[in-house]
Design a protein around this motif. Structure first.
Motif, PDB file in Angstrom:
ATOM      1  N   ALA A 225       0.835  -1.206   0.000  1.00  0.00           N
ATOM      2  CA  ALA A 225       0.000   0.000   0.000  1.00  0.00           C
ATOM      3  C   ALA A 225       0.867   1.253   0.000  1.00  0.00           C
ATOM      4  N   VAL A 226       1.941   1.242   0.774  1.00  0.00           N
ATOM      5  CA  VAL A 226       2.848   2.395   0.813  1.00  0.00           C
ATOM      6  C   VAL A 226       3.525   2.575  -0.544  1.00  0.00           C
ATOM      7  N   GLN A 227       3.936   1.477  -1.149  1.00  0.00           N
ATOM      8  CA  GLN A 227       4.595   1.557  -2.457  1.00  0.00           C
ATOM      9  C   GLN A 227       3.629   2.091  -3.514  1.00  0.00           C
ATOM     10  N   THR A 228       2.384   1.625  -3.493  1.00  0.00           N
ATOM     11  CA  THR A 228       1.385   2.105  -4.445  1.00  0.00           C
ATOM     12  C   THR A 228       1.105   3.582  -4.224  1.00  0.00           C
ATOM     13  N   ALA A 229       0.977   3.995  -2.976  1.00  0.00           N
ATOM     14  CA  ALA A 229       0.737   5.402  -2.674  1.00  0.00           C
ATOM     15  C   ALA A 229       1.904   6.258  -3.148  1.00  0.00           C
ATOM     16  N   GLN A 230       3.127   5.778  -2.963  1.00  0.00           N
ATOM     17  CA  GLN A 230       4.306   6.519  -3.414  1.00  0.00           C
ATOM     18  C   GLN A 230       4.311   6.668  -4.932  1.00  0.00           C
ATOM     19  N   GLU A 231       3.932   5.613  -5.642  1.00  0.00           N
ATOM     20  CA  GLU A 231       3.877   5.676  -7.104  1.00  0.00           C
ATOM     21  C   GLU A 231       2.836   6.691  -7.567  1.00  0.00           C
ATOM     22  N   HIS A 232       1.663   6.686  -6.907  1.00  0.00           N
ATOM     23  CA  HIS A 232       0.618   7.643  -7.268  1.00  0.00           C
ATOM     24  C   HIS A 232       1.061   9.071  -6.955  1.00  0.00           C
ATOM     25  N   LEU A 233       1.728   9.245  -5.839  1.00  0.00           N
ATOM     26  CA  LEU A 233       2.221  10.564  -5.458  1.00  0.00           C
ATOM     27  C   LEU A 233       3.249  11.067  -6.463  1.00  0.00           C
ATOM     28  N   ASP A 234       4.160  10.192  -6.869  1.00  0.00           N
ATOM     29  CA  ASP A 234       5.163  10.578  -7.861  1.00  0.00           C
ATOM     30  C   ASP A 234       4.511  10.976  -9.187  1.00  0.00           C
ATOM     31  N   ALA A 235       3.503  10.195  -9.605  1.00  0.00           N
ATOM     32  CA  ALA A 235       2.803  10.507 -10.852  1.00  0.00           C
ATOM     33  C   ALA A 235       2.072  11.838 -10.729  1.00  0.00           C
ATOM     34  N   GLY A 236       1.458  12.088  -9.585  1.00  0.00           N
ATOM     35  CA  GLY A 236       0.765  13.353  -9.368  1.00  0.00           C
ATOM     36  C   GLY A 236       1.709  14.532  -9.371  1.00  0.00           C
ATOM     37  N   MET A 237       2.867  14.359  -8.758  1.00  0.00           N
ATOM     38  CA  MET A 237       3.861  15.434  -8.736  1.00  0.00           C
ATOM     39  C   MET A 237       4.364  15.734 -10.147  1.00  0.00           C
ATOM     40  N   LYS A 238       4.593  14.694 -10.922  1.00  0.00           N
ATOM     41  CA  LYS A 238       5.062  14.885 -12.299  1.00  0.00           C
ATOM     42  C   LYS A 238       4.000  15.620 -13.118  1.00  0.00           C
ATOM     43  N   TYR A 239       2.751  15.216 -12.965  1.00  0.00           N
ATOM     44  CA  TYR A 239       1.657  15.871 -13.691  1.00  0.00           C
ATOM     45  C   TYR A 239       1.527  17.330 -13.263  1.00  0.00           C
ATOM     46  N   SER A 240       1.552  17.568 -11.959  1.00  0.00           N
ATOM     47  CA  SER A 240       1.406  18.937 -11.432  1.00  0.00           C
ATOM     48  C   SER A 240       2.531  19.830 -11.917  1.00  0.00           C
ATOM     49  N   SER A 241       3.732  19.303 -11.924  1.00  0.00           N
ATOM     50  CA  SER A 241       4.872  20.078 -12.386  1.00  0.00           C
ATOM     51  C   SER A 241       4.693  20.477 -13.843  1.00  0.00           C
ATOM     52  N   GLY A 242       4.231  19.563 -14.664  1.00  0.00           N
ATOM     53  CA  GLY A 242       3.984  19.863 -16.071  1.00  0.00           C
ATOM     54  C   GLY A 242       2.899  20.910 -16.244  1.00  0.00           C
ATOM     55  N   GLU A 243       1.836  20.805 -15.439  1.00  0.00           N
ATOM     56  CA  GLU A 243       0.746  21.778 -15.531  1.00  0.00           C
ATOM     57  C   GLU A 243       1.198  23.168 -15.093  1.00  0.00           C
ATOM     58  N   VAL A 244       2.015  23.248 -14.054  1.00  0.00           N
ATOM     59  CA  VAL A 244       2.510  24.544 -13.590  1.00  0.00           C
ATOM     60  C   VAL A 244       3.387  25.178 -14.668  1.00  0.00           C
ATOM     61  N   GLN A 245       4.229  24.375 -15.297  1.00  0.00           N
ATOM     62  CA  GLN A 245       5.078  24.908 -16.366  1.00  0.00           C
ATOM     63  C   GLN A 245       4.238  25.379 -17.550  1.00  0.00           C
ATOM     64  N   ARG A 246       3.202  24.636 -17.892  1.00  0.00           N
ATOM     65  CA  ARG A 246       2.314  25.022 -18.988  1.00  0.00           C
ATOM     66  C   ARG A 246       1.605  26.338 -18.660  1.00  0.00           C
ATOM     67  N   PHE A 247       1.097  26.448 -17.433  1.00  0.00           N
ATOM     68  CA  PHE A 247       0.402  27.668 -17.016  1.00  0.00           C
ATOM     69  C   PHE A 247       1.356  28.864 -17.005  1.00  0.00           C
ATOM     70  N   ALA A 248       2.583  28.653 -16.547  1.00  0.00           N
ATOM     71  CA  ALA A 248       3.570  29.740 -16.536  1.00  0.00           C
ATOM     72  C   ALA A 248       3.862  30.204 -17.960  1.00  0.00           C
ATOM     73  N   GLY A 249       3.953  29.282 -18.885  1.00  0.00           N
ATOM     74  CA  GLY A 249       4.185  29.648 -20.283  1.00  0.00           C
ATOM     75  C   GLY A 249       3.026  30.445 -20.852  1.00  0.00           C
ATOM     76  N   GLN A 250       1.794  30.035 -20.526  1.00  0.00           N
ATOM     77  CA  GLN A 250       0.623  30.773 -21.009  1.00  0.00           C
ATOM     78  C   GLN A 250       0.587  32.175 -20.411  1.00  0.00           C
ATOM     79  N   THR A 251       0.952  32.283 -19.144  1.00  0.00           N
ATOM     80  CA  THR A 251       0.964  33.582 -18.484  1.00  0.00           C
ATOM     81  C   THR A 251       1.988  34.501 -19.131  1.00  0.00           C
ATOM     82  N   GLN A 252       3.156  33.983 -19.420  1.00  0.00           N
ATOM     83  CA  GLN A 252       4.187  34.797 -20.084  1.00  0.00           C
ATOM     84  C   GLN A 252       3.732  35.247 -21.459  1.00  0.00           C
ATOM     85  N   ASP A 253       3.072  34.354 -22.197  1.00  0.00           N
ATOM     86  CA  ASP A 253       2.564  34.735 -23.519  1.00  0.00           C
ATOM     87  C   ASP A 253       1.518  35.841 -23.403  1.00  0.00           C
ATOM     88  N   PHE A 254       0.629  35.733 -22.411  1.00  0.00           N
ATOM     89  CA  PHE A 254      -0.405  36.756 -22.209  1.00  0.00           C
ATOM     90  C   PHE A 254       0.219  38.107 -21.886  1.00  0.00           C
TER      91      PHE A 254
END
Length: 92
Positions: free
Chosen positions: A36-65
């Motif tokens: 259960a801990v290993q599965t939770a860690q994998e989900h957390l890592d995937a969420g962090m990777k996704y969030s990081s990508g979304e923040v970078q995408r949003f920052a790029g859109q903000t700079q363009d605006f």
């Protein structure tokens, strides 16, 4: 004369069976918790990777605006600063 009889004690098989079943139950619980801990860690890592990508995408859109609409961005920042300053102002 009294005779004494020696009694030999046999190990209690029921107690040892309970101990071994408790040990195996504890081992299974440990393994399930570990999985259960290993599965939770994998989900957390995937969420962090996704969030990081979304923040970078949003920052790029903000700079363009801001590049396309510098006056509007400046006015928005000024308005947000004034509102924040008024909200945080202390009244005595």
């Amino acid at each position: 004369m009294t005779s004494t009889t020696e009694t030999t004690r046999r190990p209690d098989t029921k107690a040892s069976a309970k101990d071994s079943s408790a040990d195996s139950l504890a081992d299974r619980a440990k393994e399930q918790a570990s999985q259960a801990v290993q599965t939770a860690q994998e989900h957390l890592d995937a969420g962090m990777k996704y969030s990081s990508g979304e923040v970078q995408r949003f920052a790029g859109q903000t700079q363009d605006f801001v590049k396309k609409n510098p006056g509007l961005a400046l006015a928005g920042a000024l308005g947000a600063g004034i509102l924040l300053g008024l909200a945080m102002r202390r009244r005595y």
